[in-house]
Design a protein around this motif. Structure first.
Motif, mmCIF file in Angstrom:
data_model
loop_
_atom_site.group_PDB
_atom_site.id
_atom_site.type_symbol
_atom_site.label_atom_id
_atom_site.label_comp_id
_atom_site.label_asym_id
_atom_site.label_seq_id
_atom_site.Cartn_x
_atom_site.Cartn_y
_atom_site.Cartn_z
ATOM 1 N N ILE A 181 0.754 -1.182 0.153
ATOM 2 C CA ILE A 181 0.016 0.167 0.020
ATOM 3 C C ILE A 181 1.011 1.380 0.023
ATOM 4 C CG2 ILE A 181 -1.415 1.409 1.563
ATOM 5 C CD1 ILE A 181 -2.786 -1.510 2.295
ATOM 6 N N SER A 182 1.992 1.103 0.775
ATOM 7 C CA SER A 182 2.859 2.549 0.804
ATOM 8 C C SER A 182 3.955 2.606 -0.324
ATOM 9 C CB SER A 182 3.329 2.327 2.296
ATOM 10 O OG SER A 182 4.266 1.298 2.549
ATOM 11 N N GLY A 183 4.125 1.340 -0.907
ATOM 12 C CA GLY A 183 5.245 1.454 -1.764
ATOM 13 C C GLY A 183 5.065 2.119 -3.236
ATOM 14 N N PRO A 184 5.873 2.053 -4.186
ATOM 15 C CA PRO A 184 5.489 2.908 -5.401
ATOM 16 C C PRO A 184 4.440 1.944 -5.996
ATOM 17 C CG PRO A 184 7.963 2.638 -5.015
ATOM 18 C CD PRO A 184 7.337 1.835 -3.862
ATOM 19 N N VAL A 185 3.522 2.604 -6.990
ATOM 20 C CA VAL A 185 2.626 1.907 -7.496
ATOM 21 C C VAL A 185 3.170 0.996 -8.666
ATOM 22 C CG1 VAL A 185 0.565 2.211 -8.852
ATOM 23 C CG2 VAL A 185 0.843 3.679 -6.986
ATOM 24 N N GLN A 186 4.090 1.418 -9.384
ATOM 25 C CA GLN A 186 4.575 0.654 -10.578
ATOM 26 C C GLN A 186 5.167 -0.473 -10.011
ATOM 27 O OE1 GLN A 186 5.213 3.839 -9.669
ATOM 28 N NE2 GLN A 186 4.700 5.052 -11.391
ATOM 29 N N GLN A 187 6.065 -0.579 -9.133
ATOM 30 C CA GLN A 187 6.479 -1.854 -8.558
ATOM 31 C C GLN A 187 5.530 -2.572 -7.813
ATOM 32 O OE1 GLN A 187 9.525 -2.281 -9.597
ATOM 33 N NE2 GLN A 187 10.263 -0.187 -10.261
ATOM 34 N N ALA A 188 4.559 -2.039 -7.305
ATOM 35 C CA ALA A 188 3.708 -2.865 -6.528
ATOM 36 C C ALA A 188 3.060 -3.927 -7.328
ATOM 37 C CB ALA A 188 2.633 -2.198 -5.926
ATOM 38 N N ALA A 189 2.601 -3.665 -8.638
ATOM 39 C CA ALA A 189 2.185 -4.516 -9.537
ATOM 40 C C ALA A 189 3.161 -5.767 -9.581
ATOM 41 C CB ALA A 189 1.653 -4.215 -10.882
ATOM 42 N N ARG A 190 4.260 -5.515 -9.830
ATOM 43 C CA ARG A 190 5.169 -6.576 -10.040
ATOM 44 C C ARG A 190 5.446 -7.534 -8.805
ATOM 45 N NH1 ARG A 190 11.289 -5.408 -12.172
ATOM 46 N NH2 ARG A 190 12.023 -7.604 -12.737
ATOM 47 N N ALA A 191 5.390 -6.646 -7.756
ATOM 48 C CA ALA A 191 5.430 -7.378 -6.224
ATOM 49 C C ALA A 191 4.307 -8.437 -6.209
ATOM 50 C CB ALA A 191 5.684 -6.452 -5.147
ATOM 51 N N LEU A 192 3.074 -7.781 -6.606
ATOM 52 C CA LEU A 192 1.851 -8.573 -6.485
ATOM 53 C C LEU A 192 2.110 -9.964 -7.301
ATOM 54 C CD1 LEU A 192 -1.026 -6.154 -6.313
ATOM 55 C CD2 LEU A 192 -0.527 -7.922 -4.698
ATOM 56 N N SER A 193 2.410 -9.758 -8.423
ATOM 57 C CA SER A 193 2.559 -11.035 -9.396
ATOM 58 C C SER A 193 3.708 -12.056 -8.806
ATOM 59 C CB SER A 193 3.243 -10.455 -10.693
ATOM 60 O OG SER A 193 3.421 -11.482 -11.782
ATOM 61 N N TRP A 194 4.543 -11.622 -8.158
ATOM 62 C CA TRP A 194 5.725 -12.319 -7.611
ATOM 63 C C TRP A 194 4.922 -13.213 -6.332
ATOM 64 C CZ3 TRP A 194 7.479 -13.513 -2.501
ATOM 65 C CH2 TRP A 194 8.609 -14.148 -2.484
ATOM 66 N N MET A 195 4.127 -12.360 -5.614
ATOM 67 C CA MET A 195 3.428 -13.024 -4.449
ATOM 68 C C MET A 195 2.549 -14.115 -4.676
ATOM 69 S SD MET A 195 2.602 -9.916 -1.984
ATOM 70 C CE MET A 195 1.627 -10.856 -0.822
ATOM 71 N N THR A 196 1.653 -13.955 -5.962
ATOM 72 C CA THR A 196 0.830 -14.965 -6.417
ATOM 73 C C THR A 196 1.551 -16.463 -6.623
ATOM 74 O OG1 THR A 196 -0.333 -13.221 -7.243
ATOM 75 C CG2 THR A 196 -1.156 -15.278 -7.835
ATOM 76 N N GLY A 197 2.658 -16.223 -7.329
ATOM 77 C CA GLY A 197 3.557 -17.328 -7.304
ATOM 78 C C GLY A 197 3.331 -17.770 -9.022
ATOM 79 N N SER A 198 4.403 -17.955 -9.627
ATOM 80 C CA SER A 198 4.308 -18.199 -11.035
ATOM 81 C C SER A 198 5.763 -18.698 -11.720
ATOM 82 C CB SER A 198 4.056 -17.150 -11.782
ATOM 83 O OG SER A 198 4.070 -17.420 -13.261
ATOM 84 N N VAL A 199 5.844 -19.499 -12.616
ATOM 85 C CA VAL A 199 7.156 -19.924 -13.262
ATOM 86 C C VAL A 199 7.135 -19.136 -14.536
ATOM 87 C CG1 VAL A 199 7.519 -22.193 -12.012
ATOM 88 C CG2 VAL A 199 6.001 -21.979 -14.214
ATOM 89 N N TYR A 200 6.493 -18.262 -14.828
ATOM 90 C CA TYR A 200 6.406 -17.507 -15.999
ATOM 91 C C TYR A 200 7.699 -16.731 -16.286
ATOM 92 C CZ TYR A 200 5.618 -13.606 -19.671
ATOM 93 O OH TYR A 200 5.724 -13.012 -20.656
ATOM 94 N N GLY A 201 8.428 -16.836 -17.419
ATOM 95 C CA GLY A 201 9.523 -16.187 -17.637
ATOM 96 C C GLY A 201 10.952 -16.896 -17.018
ATOM 97 N N THR A 202 10.514 -17.941 -16.572
ATOM 98 C CA THR A 202 11.920 -18.747 -16.111
ATOM 99 C C THR A 202 12.711 -19.384 -17.425
ATOM 100 O OG1 THR A 202 10.466 -20.749 -15.558
ATOM 101 C CG2 THR A 202 10.894 -19.036 -13.868
ATOM 102 N N GLY A 203 13.905 -19.508 -16.939
ATOM 103 C CA GLY A 203 14.696 -20.140 -18.238
ATOM 104 C C GLY A 203 15.862 -21.032 -17.508
ATOM 105 N N TRP A 204 16.825 -21.335 -18.276
ATOM 106 C CA TRP A 204 17.761 -22.311 -17.839
ATOM 107 C C TRP A 204 18.670 -21.943 -16.588
ATOM 108 C CZ3 TRP A 204 17.460 -27.220 -18.993
ATOM 109 C CH2 TRP A 204 17.033 -27.668 -20.352
ATOM 110 N N LYS A 205 18.688 -20.329 -16.500
ATOM 111 C CA LYS A 205 19.472 -19.903 -15.215
ATOM 112 C C LYS A 205 18.623 -20.287 -13.972
ATOM 113 C CE LYS A 205 17.162 -15.341 -15.686
ATOM 114 N NZ LYS A 205 16.299 -15.698 -14.726
#
Length: 345
Positions: A181-205
């Motif tokens: 709630i208190s953080g930058p709005v642009q970065q909050a969407a990215r953080a929300l996506s991480w919190m939901t849990g996904s393997v999207y965009g993962t690679g060999w690294k």
């Protein structure tokens, strides 16, 4: 002694041993099938037979880029994440002596979320995104250390550990919400996506990052299986057999945190896998950890593989995080478990 403990203390008959071996072999074949099918589905459908041919080096050239460069690393990441979360949950349920425990319910992944969200909101831009796994693992370790220290009173009892863990999970959830709630709005969407849990965009690294943790965690969990079986008898009986209960409980907790933190560092908080996989494994092969750990690992891998495949295809062209699917399955599963547990009392 509860029925759960009695089952864990029982000696398997020969027929039960064969049945468990057959179940584990069947789960392995099911995992292979899920891997081939999941690799083939997406914007370009490729049949499981063509996927297998490509993996063997005799497939079509047009499939090689899609399968080997894009989908296989993502599928392997899903397998490793599911394996790590499931084994972490199985170990945690053993040391807490409660089949309803999991890393996300006792605050381990909650601690990882607080640290990771803090980094995504305020660290990205000044530091490389490659520092995210270190922050997530550190958060999981700090949360587990707090749980262990606060639960200590002439030793750590499973009941105090689970109660304090639930409190830490609630506190971590509140802190994460405040940060979003208190953080930058642009970065909050990215953080929300991480919190939901996904393997999207993962690679060999990501495969290379996770593989050592899982490769180390599986044999270590097998070494601890005997002690986890003894914990089901209760601390006094386990101590009477010569087991150093507090030492091995500490080591088992550290191993559980290591696996859950490594998985969360790559995929975010994929919920309920650490709860569902060990419980389903226990229904199939019983509570003895020699067979429960491999069964749980394969069930966890299948859960994340299938959830990711559904998340990619069910709402095409929109792709949702795999954690949404595991939560949709896990939430009613947890309620049913609570209902059964209350009926047994």
């Amino acid at each position: 002694m509860s029925s759960y403990n009695k089952q864990a203390a029982g000696v398997p008959s020969l027929s039960r041993g064969r049945r468990r071996f057959a179940v584990i072999a069947g789960l392995f074949l099911l995992l292979i099938a899920a891997f081939l099918v999941s690799t083939g589905v997406g914007s370009m459908y490729i049949s499981p037979l063509d996927v297998l041919k490509t993996l063997l080096g005799i497939g079509q050239d047009t499939h090689e880029v899609v399968i080997l460069q894009l989908r296989v690393p993502r599928m392997l990441t899903a397998v490793l994440v599911g394996t790590a979360l499931a084994v972490s949950g199985a170990i945690l349920q053993g040391i807490i002596r409660n089949p309803l425990a999991s890393p996300d319910l006792v605050g381990i992944t909650g601690g990882a979320s607080v640290a990771a969200v803090s980094f995504l909101l305020y660290g990205v831009g000044t530091m490389s995104i490659h520092w995210l796994p270190l922050f997530a693992i550190s958060g999981a370790v700090i949360s587990a250390a707090l749980m262990y220290v606060l639960a200590w009173k002439d030793g750590v009892s499973p009941l105090r550990m689970v109660l304090i863990g639930i409190g830490l999970a609630t506190a971590a959830s509140a802190i994460t919400s405040v940060l979003l709630i208190s953080g930058p709005v642009q970065q909050a969407a990215r953080a929300l996506s991480w919190m939901t849990g996904s393997v999207y965009g993962t690679g060999w690294k990501d495969v290379r990052m996770l593989l050592p943790w899982v490769g180390l965690g599986l044999p270590l969990s097998a070494l601890l299986a005997r002690h986890l079986n003894l914990y089901a008898l209760g601390d006094e009986l386990a101590t009477g057999t010569g087991s150093r209960v507090q030492l091995y409980r500490f080591l088992a907790l550290g191993l559980s945190v290591m696996l859950a933190g490594a998985a969360a560092a790559v995929s975010g908080a994929v919920a309920f896998v650490g709860l569902m996989a060990p419980h389903l494994g226990r229904q199939l092969v019983g509570p003895r950890y020699g067979t429960l750990i491999p069964a749980s690992a394969m069930i966890g891998a299948i859960l994340v593989l299938v959830s990711d495949a559904i998340a990619r295809t069910a709402f095409h062209p929109v792709e949702i995080p795999a954690g949404v699917i595991t939560s949709a399955i896990g939430a009613p599963f947890f309620i049913i478990l609570l209902f059964w547990a209350s009926r047994r009392r």
